[in-house]
Design a protein around this motif. Structure first.
Motif, PDB file in Angstrom:
ATOM      1  N   ILE A   1     -19.284   8.698  -0.055  1.00 60.64           N
ATOM      2  CA  ILE A   1     -19.173   8.988  -1.488  1.00 60.64           C
ATOM      3  C   ILE A   1     -20.545   8.954  -2.149  1.00 60.64           C
ATOM      4  O   ILE A   1     -20.681   8.659  -3.327  1.00 60.64           O
ATOM      5  CB  ILE A   1     -18.213   7.990  -2.189  1.00 60.64           C
ATOM      6  N   VAL A   2     -21.577   9.253  -1.351  1.00 58.20           N
ATOM      7  CA  VAL A   2     -22.946   9.219  -1.870  1.00 58.20           C
ATOM      8  C   VAL A   2     -23.081  10.220  -3.029  1.00 58.20           C
ATOM      9  O   VAL A   2     -22.416  11.263  -3.051  1.00 58.20           O
ATOM     10  CB  VAL A   2     -23.930   9.523  -0.713  1.00 58.20           C
ATOM     11  N   THR A   3     -23.896   9.860  -4.029  1.00 57.13           N
ATOM     12  CA  THR A   3     -24.164  10.774  -5.153  1.00 57.13           C
ATOM     13  C   THR A   3     -25.673  10.866  -5.351  1.00 57.13           C
ATOM     14  O   THR A   3     -26.446  10.133  -4.701  1.00 57.13           O
ATOM     15  CB  THR A   3     -23.546  10.265  -6.470  1.00 57.13           C
ATOM     16  N   ALA A   4     -26.085  11.722  -6.269  1.00 51.44           N
ATOM     17  CA  ALA A   4     -27.517  11.904  -6.538  1.00 51.44           C
ATOM     18  C   ALA A   4     -28.172  10.597  -6.978  1.00 51.44           C
ATOM     19  O   ALA A   4     -29.365  10.391  -6.750  1.00 51.44           O
ATOM     20  CB  ALA A   4     -27.706  12.991  -7.593  1.00 51.44           C
TER      21      ALA A   4
ATOM     22  N   THR B   1     -22.168  27.731   9.367  1.00 48.23           N
ATOM     23  CA  THR B   1     -21.823  26.393   9.879  1.00 48.23           C
ATOM     24  C   THR B   1     -21.690  25.410   8.715  1.00 48.23           C
ATOM     25  O   THR B   1     -20.735  24.628   8.636  1.00 48.23           O
ATOM     26  CB  THR B   1     -22.914  25.920  10.854  1.00 48.23           C
ATOM     27  N   TRP B   2     -22.660  25.471   7.819  1.00 39.90           N
ATOM     28  CA  TRP B   2     -22.648  24.609   6.624  1.00 39.90           C
ATOM     29  C   TRP B   2     -21.357  24.828   5.825  1.00 39.90           C
ATOM     30  O   TRP B   2     -20.670  23.877   5.459  1.00 39.90           O
ATOM     31  CB  TRP B   2     -23.884  24.943   5.779  1.00 39.90           C
ATOM     32  N   ASP B   3     -21.032  26.100   5.564  1.00 37.38           N
ATOM     33  CA  ASP B   3     -19.855  26.418   4.753  1.00 37.38           C
ATOM     34  C   ASP B   3     -18.571  25.934   5.438  1.00 37.38           C
ATOM     35  O   ASP B   3     -17.633  25.487   4.767  1.00 37.38           O
ATOM     36  CB  ASP B   3     -19.773  27.926   4.506  1.00 37.38           C
ATOM     37  N   HIS B   4     -18.542  26.022   6.759  1.00 34.80           N
ATOM     38  CA  HIS B   4     -17.377  25.544   7.517  1.00 34.80           C
ATOM     39  C   HIS B   4     -17.149  24.049   7.266  1.00 34.80           C
ATOM     40  O   HIS B   4     -16.044  23.620   6.939  1.00 34.80           O
ATOM     41  CB  HIS B   4     -17.614  25.808   9.012  1.00 34.80           C
TER      42      HIS B   4
ATOM     43  N   VAL C   1     -27.255  15.494  -0.784  1.00 31.32           N
ATOM     44  CA  VAL C   1     -26.036  14.714  -1.033  1.00 31.32           C
ATOM     45  C   VAL C   1     -24.856  15.346  -0.279  1.00 31.32           C
ATOM     46  O   VAL C   1     -24.091  14.651   0.405  1.00 31.32           O
ATOM     47  CB  VAL C   1     -25.751  14.638  -2.554  1.00 31.32           C
ATOM     48  N   ASP C   2     -24.728  16.667  -0.387  1.00 30.59           N
ATOM     49  CA  ASP C   2     -23.641  17.361   0.329  1.00 30.59           C
ATOM     50  C   ASP C   2     -23.762  17.128   1.839  1.00 30.59           C
ATOM     51  O   ASP C   2     -22.765  16.892   2.533  1.00 30.59           O
ATOM     52  CB  ASP C   2     -23.689  18.869   0.050  1.00 30.59           C
ATOM     53  N   ALA C   3     -24.985  17.206   2.348  1.00 35.76           N
ATOM     54  CA  ALA C   3     -25.198  17.049   3.791  1.00 35.76           C
ATOM     55  C   ALA C   3     -24.772  15.660   4.255  1.00 35.76           C
ATOM     56  O   ALA C   3     -24.120  15.523   5.299  1.00 35.76           O
ATOM     57  CB  ALA C   3     -26.665  17.306   4.140  1.00 35.76           C
ATOM     58  N   ILE C   4     -25.111  14.634   3.495  1.00 38.94           N
ATOM     59  CA  ILE C   4     -24.763  13.267   3.904  1.00 38.94           C
ATOM     60  C   ILE C   4     -23.246  13.096   3.905  1.00 38.94           C
ATOM     61  O   ILE C   4     -22.666  12.489   4.810  1.00 38.94           O
ATOM     62  CB  ILE C   4     -25.453  12.237   2.986  1.00 38.94           C
ATOM     63  N   ARG C   5     -22.596  13.663   2.899  1.00 36.25           N
ATOM     64  CA  ARG C   5     -21.123  13.584   2.863  1.00 36.25           C
ATOM     65  C   ARG C   5     -20.510  14.316   4.066  1.00 36.25           C
ATOM     66  O   ARG C   5     -19.572  13.826   4.688  1.00 36.25           O
ATOM     67  CB  ARG C   5     -20.600  14.194   1.566  1.00 36.25           C
ATOM     68  N   MET C   6     -21.059  15.468   4.386  1.00 34.24           N
ATOM     69  CA  MET C   6     -20.521  16.229   5.526  1.00 34.24           C
ATOM     70  C   MET C   6     -20.798  15.519   6.850  1.00 34.24           C
ATOM     71  O   MET C   6     -19.952  15.507   7.746  1.00 34.24           O
ATOM     72  CB  MET C   6     -21.118  17.640   5.540  1.00 34.24           C
ATOM     73  N   LEU C   7     -21.977  14.947   6.983  1.00 32.45           N
ATOM     74  CA  LEU C   7     -22.310  14.207   8.210  1.00 32.45           C
ATOM     75  C   LEU C   7     -21.332  13.046   8.409  1.00 32.45           C
ATOM     76  O   LEU C   7     -20.918  12.749   9.527  1.00 32.45           O
ATOM     77  CB  LEU C   7     -23.741  13.657   8.134  1.00 32.45           C
ATOM     78  N   THR C   8     -20.976  12.396   7.305  1.00 34.93           N
ATOM     79  CA  THR C   8     -20.050  11.266   7.395  1.00 34.93           C
ATOM     80  C   THR C   8     -18.651  11.760   7.753  1.00 34.93           C
ATOM     81  O   THR C   8     -17.976  11.196   8.617  1.00 34.93           O
ATOM     82  CB  THR C   8     -20.010  10.502   6.059  1.00 34.93           C
ATOM     83  N   HIS C   9     -18.255  12.827   7.070  1.00 35.11           N
ATOM     84  CA  HIS C   9     -16.927  13.395   7.304  1.00 35.11           C
ATOM     85  C   HIS C   9     -16.769  13.832   8.764  1.00 35.11           C
ATOM     86  O   HIS C   9     -15.698  13.687   9.356  1.00 35.11           O
ATOM     87  CB  HIS C   9     -16.724  14.591   6.371  1.00 35.11           C
ATOM     88  N   ALA C  10     -17.859  14.350   9.345  1.00 34.19           N
ATOM     89  CA  ALA C  10     -17.830  14.818  10.739  1.00 34.19           C
ATOM     90  C   ALA C  10     -18.063  13.674  11.730  1.00 34.19           C
ATOM     91  O   ALA C  10     -18.196  13.911  12.935  1.00 34.19           O
ATOM     92  CB  ALA C  10     -18.887  15.909  10.939  1.00 34.19           C
ATOM     93  N   GLU C  11     -18.161  12.462  11.217  1.00 34.38           N
ATOM     94  CA  GLU C  11     -18.370  11.254  12.031  1.00 34.38           C
ATOM     95  C   GLU C  11     -19.688  11.293  12.797  1.00 34.38           C
ATOM     96  O   GLU C  11     -19.789  10.767  13.914  1.00 34.38           O
ATOM     97  CB  GLU C  11     -17.181  11.024  12.978  1.00 34.38           C
ATOM     98  N   LEU C  12     -20.690  11.931  12.204  1.00 30.35           N
ATOM     99  CA  LEU C  12     -22.039  11.881  12.781  1.00 30.35           C
ATOM    100  C   LEU C  12     -22.816  10.725  12.169  1.00 30.35           C
ATOM    101  O   LEU C  12     -23.751  10.196  12.760  1.00 30.35           O
ATOM    102  CB  LEU C  12     -22.771  13.201  12.529  1.00 30.35           C
TER     103      LEU C  12
END
Ligand code: ZN
Length: 232
Positions: free
Chosen positions: A49-52, A224-227, A11-22
């Motif tokens: 805003i994906v959730t579990a 990288t993840w934490d960034h 879930v965190d990864a999908i949110r980050m991918l979206t935030h980074a416009e990937l």
């Protein structure tokens, strides 16, 4: 591992991918559940805003598994996997070492495929992708046959590009897979920008090898993840 422990980083990864416009309003990420099934965000999920509750567990034929947990309620609500689930299923089937897959729609990486410019490592982390083959079809990977072709094109590699469509990155963990997805696009954007003012310097084979030895570490992947996580 409990479902929640496996699904939370996804879930965190999908949110980050979206935030980074990937990833935009489509695109999907998955993590292996066992030898014959995996977790993936639903086709209808709103990526930023994906959730579990948006994560479904399916087998390699796309059939829901894991009834009785949160997935039970998501199945009742009619939540379905993305149409391109065969892309994930056939890579998991072919690659027992892969535990996470991300299908992104990154602008700069895809731009290279539109013009036939090969992806070349032009910054240190870019070398971690190795050779990045291009899948010679812009169409949705929504059948087992296409999924098998994608898996064959990927081979033993870490990433491939789908012509005029997007990227597929795999990893041994969700954290590694996310980091590689970020490096792929960062390298492509730098390669593109460098091409506007000249011919970009491409790392030699020996330099690429050194970069892989020094940079392909759980520590750098986590950093990288934490960034990216800190920017959510
Ligand atoms: Zn796609």
């Amino acid at each position: 591992m409990e479902r929640d422990d496996v699904v939370a980083p996804l879930v965190d990864a999908i949110r980050m991918l979206t935030h980074a416009e990937l990833v935009d309003y489509s695109g999907h990420a998955s993590t292996r559940r066992d030898a014959v099934s995996f977790y993936i965000n639903s086709g209808a999920s709103i990526r930023p805003i994906v959730t579990a509750a948006d994560i479904v567990a399916i087998d390699f034929d796309g059939k829901p598994v894991d009834a009785g947990s949160t997935t039970d309620s998501t199945v009742r609500r009619g939540v379905s996997p993305p149409l391109e689930f065969p892309l994930h299923a056939e890579i998991y089937r072919a690659r027992p070492d892969v535990r996470a897959i991300m299908h992104t729609h990154p602008k700069w990486s895809t731009l290279l495929t539109m013009t036939g410019v090969p992806f070349r490592p032009v910054y240190p982390q870019g070398a971690l992708l190795g050779d990045v083959p291009v899948f010679d079809s812009p169409l949705s990977v929504n059948t087992r046959e296409m999924g098998e072709r994608v898996a064959r094109t990927l081979g033993a590699g870490a990433a491939l590009l789908l012509k005029s469509h997007g990227a597929v990155v795999v990893g041994a963990t969700v954290v590694e897979c996310f980091a590689l997805a970020a490096y792929l696009e960062e390298n492509a954007s730098r390669q593109y920008l460098a091409m506007q003012i000249g011919t970009p310097y491409v790392f030699s084979a020996a330099e690429q090898q050194l970069c892989r030895e020094r940079l392909a570490t759980p520590g750098l992947f986590k950093k990288t993840w934490d960034h990216y996580f800190s920017k959510l």
